[in-house]
Design a protein around this motif. Structure first.
Motif, PDB file in Angstrom:
ATOM      1  N   GLU A 126       4.903 -18.613  -4.851  1.00  0.00           N
ATOM      2  CA  GLU A 126       4.399 -19.543  -5.863  1.00  0.00           C
ATOM      3  C   GLU A 126       3.721 -18.829  -7.027  1.00  0.00           C
ATOM      4  O   GLU A 126       3.199 -19.483  -7.935  1.00  0.00           O
ATOM      5  CB  GLU A 126       3.396 -20.509  -5.213  1.00  0.00           C
ATOM      6  CG  GLU A 126       4.015 -21.366  -4.112  1.00  0.00           C
ATOM      7  CD  GLU A 126       2.989 -22.234  -3.418  1.00  0.00           C
ATOM      8  OE1 GLU A 126       1.786 -22.106  -3.749  1.00  0.00           O
ATOM      9  OE2 GLU A 126       3.379 -23.031  -2.547  1.00  0.00           O
ATOM     10  N   ASN A 127       3.729 -17.494  -6.995  1.00  0.00           N
ATOM     11  CA  ASN A 127       3.067 -16.750  -8.054  1.00  0.00           C
ATOM     12  C   ASN A 127       3.719 -15.375  -8.164  1.00  0.00           C
ATOM     13  O   ASN A 127       4.747 -15.122  -7.530  1.00  0.00           O
ATOM     14  CB  ASN A 127       1.564 -16.630  -7.760  1.00  0.00           C
ATOM     15  CG  ASN A 127       0.716 -16.617  -9.017  1.00  0.00           C
ATOM     16  OD1 ASN A 127       1.028 -15.896  -9.963  1.00  0.00           O
ATOM     17  ND2 ASN A 127      -0.337 -17.407  -9.030  1.00  0.00           N
ATOM     18  N   GLU A 128       3.121 -14.475  -8.930  1.00  0.00           N
ATOM     19  CA  GLU A 128       3.676 -13.154  -9.149  1.00  0.00           C
ATOM     20  C   GLU A 128       3.976 -12.451  -7.828  1.00  0.00           C
ATOM     21  O   GLU A 128       3.146 -12.417  -6.932  1.00  0.00           O
ATOM     22  CB  GLU A 128       2.687 -12.287  -9.937  1.00  0.00           C
ATOM     23  CG  GLU A 128       2.362 -12.816 -11.320  1.00  0.00           C
ATOM     24  CD  GLU A 128       1.196 -12.069 -11.940  1.00  0.00           C
ATOM     25  OE1 GLU A 128       0.857 -10.965 -11.444  1.00  0.00           O
ATOM     26  OE2 GLU A 128       0.622 -12.578 -12.909  1.00  0.00           O
ATOM     27  N   LEU A 157      15.685  -5.794   7.125  1.00  0.00           N
ATOM     28  CA  LEU A 157      14.613  -6.713   6.750  1.00  0.00           C
ATOM     29  C   LEU A 157      14.025  -6.291   5.404  1.00  0.00           C
ATOM     30  O   LEU A 157      13.927  -5.095   5.101  1.00  0.00           O
ATOM     31  CB  LEU A 157      13.510  -6.737   7.803  1.00  0.00           C
ATOM     32  CG  LEU A 157      13.868  -7.229   9.208  1.00  0.00           C
ATOM     33  CD1 LEU A 157      12.707  -6.981  10.163  1.00  0.00           C
ATOM     34  CD2 LEU A 157      14.239  -8.706   9.181  1.00  0.00           C
ATOM     35  N   LEU A 158      13.637  -7.280   4.629  1.00  0.00           N
ATOM     36  CA  LEU A 158      12.963  -7.044   3.361  1.00  0.00           C
ATOM     37  C   LEU A 158      11.659  -7.830   3.375  1.00  0.00           C
ATOM     38  O   LEU A 158      11.648  -9.029   3.673  1.00  0.00           O
ATOM     39  CB  LEU A 158      13.835  -7.507   2.186  1.00  0.00           C
ATOM     40  CG  LEU A 158      13.250  -7.309   0.787  1.00  0.00           C
ATOM     41  CD1 LEU A 158      13.221  -5.825   0.422  1.00  0.00           C
ATOM     42  CD2 LEU A 158      14.050  -8.094  -0.251  1.00  0.00           C
ATOM     43  N   ALA A 159      10.567  -7.156   3.077  1.00  0.00           N
ATOM     44  CA  ALA A 159       9.268  -7.818   2.993  1.00  0.00           C
ATOM     45  C   ALA A 159       8.858  -7.960   1.537  1.00  0.00           C
ATOM     46  O   ALA A 159       9.120  -7.072   0.720  1.00  0.00           O
ATOM     47  CB  ALA A 159       8.212  -7.032   3.762  1.00  0.00           C
ATOM     48  N   THR A 160       8.217  -9.084   1.203  1.00  0.00           N
ATOM     49  CA  THR A 160       7.719  -9.323  -0.148  1.00  0.00           C
ATOM     50  C   THR A 160       6.293  -9.859  -0.056  1.00  0.00           C
ATOM     51  O   THR A 160       5.910 -10.468   0.944  1.00  0.00           O
ATOM     52  CB  THR A 160       8.603 -10.332  -0.902  1.00  0.00           C
ATOM     53  OG1 THR A 160       8.580 -11.599  -0.206  1.00  0.00           O
ATOM     54  CG2 THR A 160      10.038  -9.847  -0.993  1.00  0.00           C
ATOM     55  N   CYS A 161       5.514  -9.631  -1.106  1.00  0.00           N
ATOM     56  CA  CYS A 161       4.154 -10.168  -1.118  1.00  0.00           C
ATOM     57  C   CYS A 161       3.792 -10.611  -2.522  1.00  0.00           C
ATOM     58  O   CYS A 161       4.399 -10.185  -3.503  1.00  0.00           O
ATOM     59  CB  CYS A 161       3.140  -9.148  -0.598  1.00  0.00           C
ATOM     60  SG  CYS A 161       2.912  -7.706  -1.654  1.00  0.00           S
ATOM     61  N   SER A 162       2.758 -11.440  -2.615  1.00  0.00           N
ATOM     62  CA  SER A 162       2.515 -12.131  -3.875  1.00  0.00           C
ATOM     63  C   SER A 162       1.035 -12.424  -4.090  1.00  0.00           C
ATOM     64  O   SER A 162       0.209 -12.344  -3.174  1.00  0.00           O
ATOM     65  CB  SER A 162       3.309 -13.449  -3.871  1.00  0.00           C
ATOM     66  OG  SER A 162       2.933 -14.294  -4.929  1.00  0.00           O
ATOM     67  N   ARG A 163       0.744 -12.794  -5.329  1.00  0.00           N
ATOM     68  CA  ARG A 163      -0.594 -13.285  -5.655  1.00  0.00           C
ATOM     69  C   ARG A 163      -0.877 -14.630  -4.991  1.00  0.00           C
ATOM     70  O   ARG A 163      -2.017 -15.088  -4.999  1.00  0.00           O
ATOM     71  CB  ARG A 163      -0.742 -13.427  -7.173  1.00  0.00           C
ATOM     72  CG  ARG A 163      -0.902 -12.098  -7.906  1.00  0.00           C
ATOM     73  CD  ARG A 163      -1.306 -12.300  -9.339  1.00  0.00           C
ATOM     74  NE  ARG A 163      -2.609 -12.940  -9.448  1.00  0.00           N
ATOM     75  CZ  ARG A 163      -3.138 -13.395 -10.572  1.00  0.00           C
ATOM     76  NH1 ARG A 163      -2.449 -13.299 -11.698  1.00  0.00           N
ATOM     77  NH2 ARG A 163      -4.331 -13.945 -10.586  1.00  0.00           N
ATOM     78  N   HIS A 178      -3.751 -13.458   4.752  1.00  0.00           N
ATOM     79  CA  HIS A 178      -4.678 -12.972   3.720  1.00  0.00           C
ATOM     80  C   HIS A 178      -5.337 -14.138   2.987  1.00  0.00           C
ATOM     81  O   HIS A 178      -4.751 -15.226   2.857  1.00  0.00           O
ATOM     82  CB  HIS A 178      -3.943 -12.087   2.719  1.00  0.00           C
ATOM     83  CG  HIS A 178      -3.622 -10.720   3.244  1.00  0.00           C
ATOM     84  ND1 HIS A 178      -4.589  -9.775   3.497  1.00  0.00           N
ATOM     85  CD2 HIS A 178      -2.428 -10.151   3.559  1.00  0.00           C
ATOM     86  CE1 HIS A 178      -4.007  -8.670   3.945  1.00  0.00           C
ATOM     87  NE2 HIS A 178      -2.709  -8.870   4.001  1.00  0.00           N
ATOM     88  N   THR A 179      -6.542 -13.897   2.481  1.00  0.00           N
ATOM     89  CA  THR A 179      -7.276 -14.937   1.756  1.00  0.00           C
ATOM     90  C   THR A 179      -7.282 -14.708   0.252  1.00  0.00           C
ATOM     91  O   THR A 179      -7.828 -15.521  -0.485  1.00  0.00           O
ATOM     92  CB  THR A 179      -8.732 -15.004   2.257  1.00  0.00           C
ATOM     93  OG1 THR A 179      -9.373 -13.732   2.045  1.00  0.00           O
ATOM     94  CG2 THR A 179      -8.775 -15.347   3.739  1.00  0.00           C
ATOM     95  N   GLN A 180      -6.689 -13.593  -0.196  1.00  0.00           N
ATOM     96  CA  GLN A 180      -6.598 -13.284  -1.625  1.00  0.00           C
ATOM     97  C   GLN A 180      -5.241 -12.650  -1.913  1.00  0.00           C
ATOM     98  O   GLN A 180      -4.403 -12.504  -1.013  1.00  0.00           O
ATOM     99  CB  GLN A 180      -7.742 -12.349  -2.044  1.00  0.00           C
ATOM    100  CG  GLN A 180      -9.140 -12.931  -1.884  1.00  0.00           C
ATOM    101  CD  GLN A 180      -9.419 -14.078  -2.848  1.00  0.00           C
ATOM    102  OE1 GLN A 180      -8.820 -14.163  -3.919  1.00  0.00           O
ATOM    103  NE2 GLN A 180     -10.327 -14.964  -2.465  1.00  0.00           N
ATOM    104  N   ASP A 181      -5.030 -12.253  -3.177  1.00  0.00           N
ATOM    105  CA  ASP A 181      -3.778 -11.627  -3.586  1.00  0.00           C
ATOM    106  C   ASP A 181      -3.378 -10.511  -2.627  1.00  0.00           C
ATOM    107  O   ASP A 181      -4.218  -9.712  -2.210  1.00  0.00           O
ATOM    108  CB  ASP A 181      -3.907 -10.982  -4.972  1.00  0.00           C
ATOM    109  CG  ASP A 181      -4.401 -11.951  -6.040  1.00  0.00           C
ATOM    110  OD1 ASP A 181      -4.710 -13.099  -5.707  1.00  0.00           O
ATOM    111  OD2 ASP A 181      -4.460 -11.522  -7.202  1.00  0.00           O
ATOM    112  N   VAL A 182      -2.085 -10.435  -2.331  1.00  0.00           N
ATOM    113  CA  VAL A 182      -1.567  -9.326  -1.524  1.00  0.00           C
ATOM    114  C   VAL A 182      -0.943  -8.310  -2.481  1.00  0.00           C
ATOM    115  O   VAL A 182      -0.048  -8.641  -3.260  1.00  0.00           O
ATOM    116  CB  VAL A 182      -0.527  -9.807  -0.495  1.00  0.00           C
ATOM    117  CG1 VAL A 182      -0.161  -8.664   0.444  1.00  0.00           C
ATOM    118  CG2 VAL A 182      -1.061 -10.987   0.298  1.00  0.00           C
ATOM    119  N   LYS A 183      -1.440  -7.080  -2.434  1.00  0.00           N
ATOM    120  CA  LYS A 183      -1.075  -6.063  -3.419  1.00  0.00           C
ATOM    121  C   LYS A 183       0.156  -5.258  -3.033  1.00  0.00           C
ATOM    122  O   LYS A 183       0.918  -4.826  -3.886  1.00  0.00           O
ATOM    123  CB  LYS A 183      -2.255  -5.095  -3.624  1.00  0.00           C
ATOM    124  CG  LYS A 183      -3.518  -5.754  -4.168  1.00  0.00           C
ATOM    125  CD  LYS A 183      -3.288  -6.328  -5.548  1.00  0.00           C
ATOM    126  CE  LYS A 183      -4.583  -6.834  -6.159  1.00  0.00           C
ATOM    127  NZ  LYS A 183      -4.353  -7.460  -7.485  1.00  0.00           N
TER     128      LYS A 183
END
Length: 258
Positions: free
Chosen positions: A19-21, A33-39, A63-68
């Motif tokens: 839902e975000n960057e 497998l491909l992993a992705t993470c987001s704000r 996580h409770t905040q952006d994942v870098k």
């Protein structure tokens, strides 16, 4: 300078869900497998299917905040994520199904980072990991147990081994552990690149110390965003900065060996 020879990237697939960057992507060692993470605070795991198709097999919301950043273990399907919430999370698959869960959280209180964790890197064998943070430290983590059988047993989980502190003046954005020797490179907001090695001095059992072996002031004219060791040549290091420049460095002098 690179010369363009007419080759092109061919677009073959795209997928949505975050839902975000989207801040980071990472393939597992098998490429299945491909992993992705987001704000949006989430980590997604996608399975690679025939015909360039990708299926989301798990959405991880610990996580409770952006994942870098997301990073796979070099040989096992163990996923690491770092976050603005000051933690590192270790994700593993449950049983033979597609369900994934957080097997461990590395962070405060205790010996974890006290601010944003920007990046992580494994050593060659995957039994040690280094993380970097906005708190101006590098943390070394160790798992001497067989990670392939990791479960709720504390003996199979990551433990804090050492903290490298007092060397950085601003946020450490990137860290990379060479797969060919024991050198750890860091890039920071003070425009500097530093290289650390395991100390040869005797330590108490169960602990370890690291020392600064090389430092390059003003490696870039702005933040050093990324450092990466060459996978075959133990002396070559690439760096990228806010100054819009990519640089290649050669380490001079004796190198430690794993």
């Amino acid at each position: 300078m690179w010369e363009y020879v007419g080759n092109e990237f061919s677009f073959i697939a795209s997928f949505e869900g975050h839902e975000n960057e989207v801040k980071s992507v990472a393939w597992n060692s098998a490429g299945t497998l491909l992993a992705t993470c987001s704000r949006d605070k989430s980590v997604w795991i996608w399975e690679v299917l025939p015909g360039h198709e990708f299926e989301c097999v798990s959405v991880l919301n610990g996580h409770t905040q952006d994942v870098k950043m997301v990073l796979w273990h070099p040989s096992l399907d163990i996923l690491v994520s770092t976050s603005y919430d000051n933690t590192i999370k270790i994700w593993t698959e449950e049983g033979d199904g597609d369900d994934w869960h957080c097997a461990q959280t590395l962070g405060p209180p205790g010996s974890g980072h006290t601010s944003t964790v920007w990046a992580a890197s494994f050593n060659a064998t995957g039994d040690c990991m280094v993380t970097c943070s906005d708190d101006l430290t590098l943390n070394i983590w160790d798992s001497s147990a067989d990670l392939s059988s990791a479960n709720d047993d504390d003996s199979a989980k990551w433990k804090h081994l050492a903290t490298i502190s007092g060397y950085h003046d601003r946020t450490i954005y990137s860290v990379n552990w060479s797969s060919l020797n024991d050198l750890i490179a860091s890039g920071a907001g003070d425009d500097c690149i530093r290289i650390f090695s395991k100390s040869q001095d005797g330590d108490q059992e169960g602990s370890q110390s690291y020392e600064l072996v090389q430092k390059h002031e003003k490696a870039h004219t702005a933040d050093v965003n990324c450092v990466q060791w060459h996978p075959k040549n133990p002396r070559l290091l690439a760096s990228a900065g806010d100054d819009g420049i990519v640089k290649i460095w050669e380490v001079v002098g004796d190198l430690p060996h794993v």
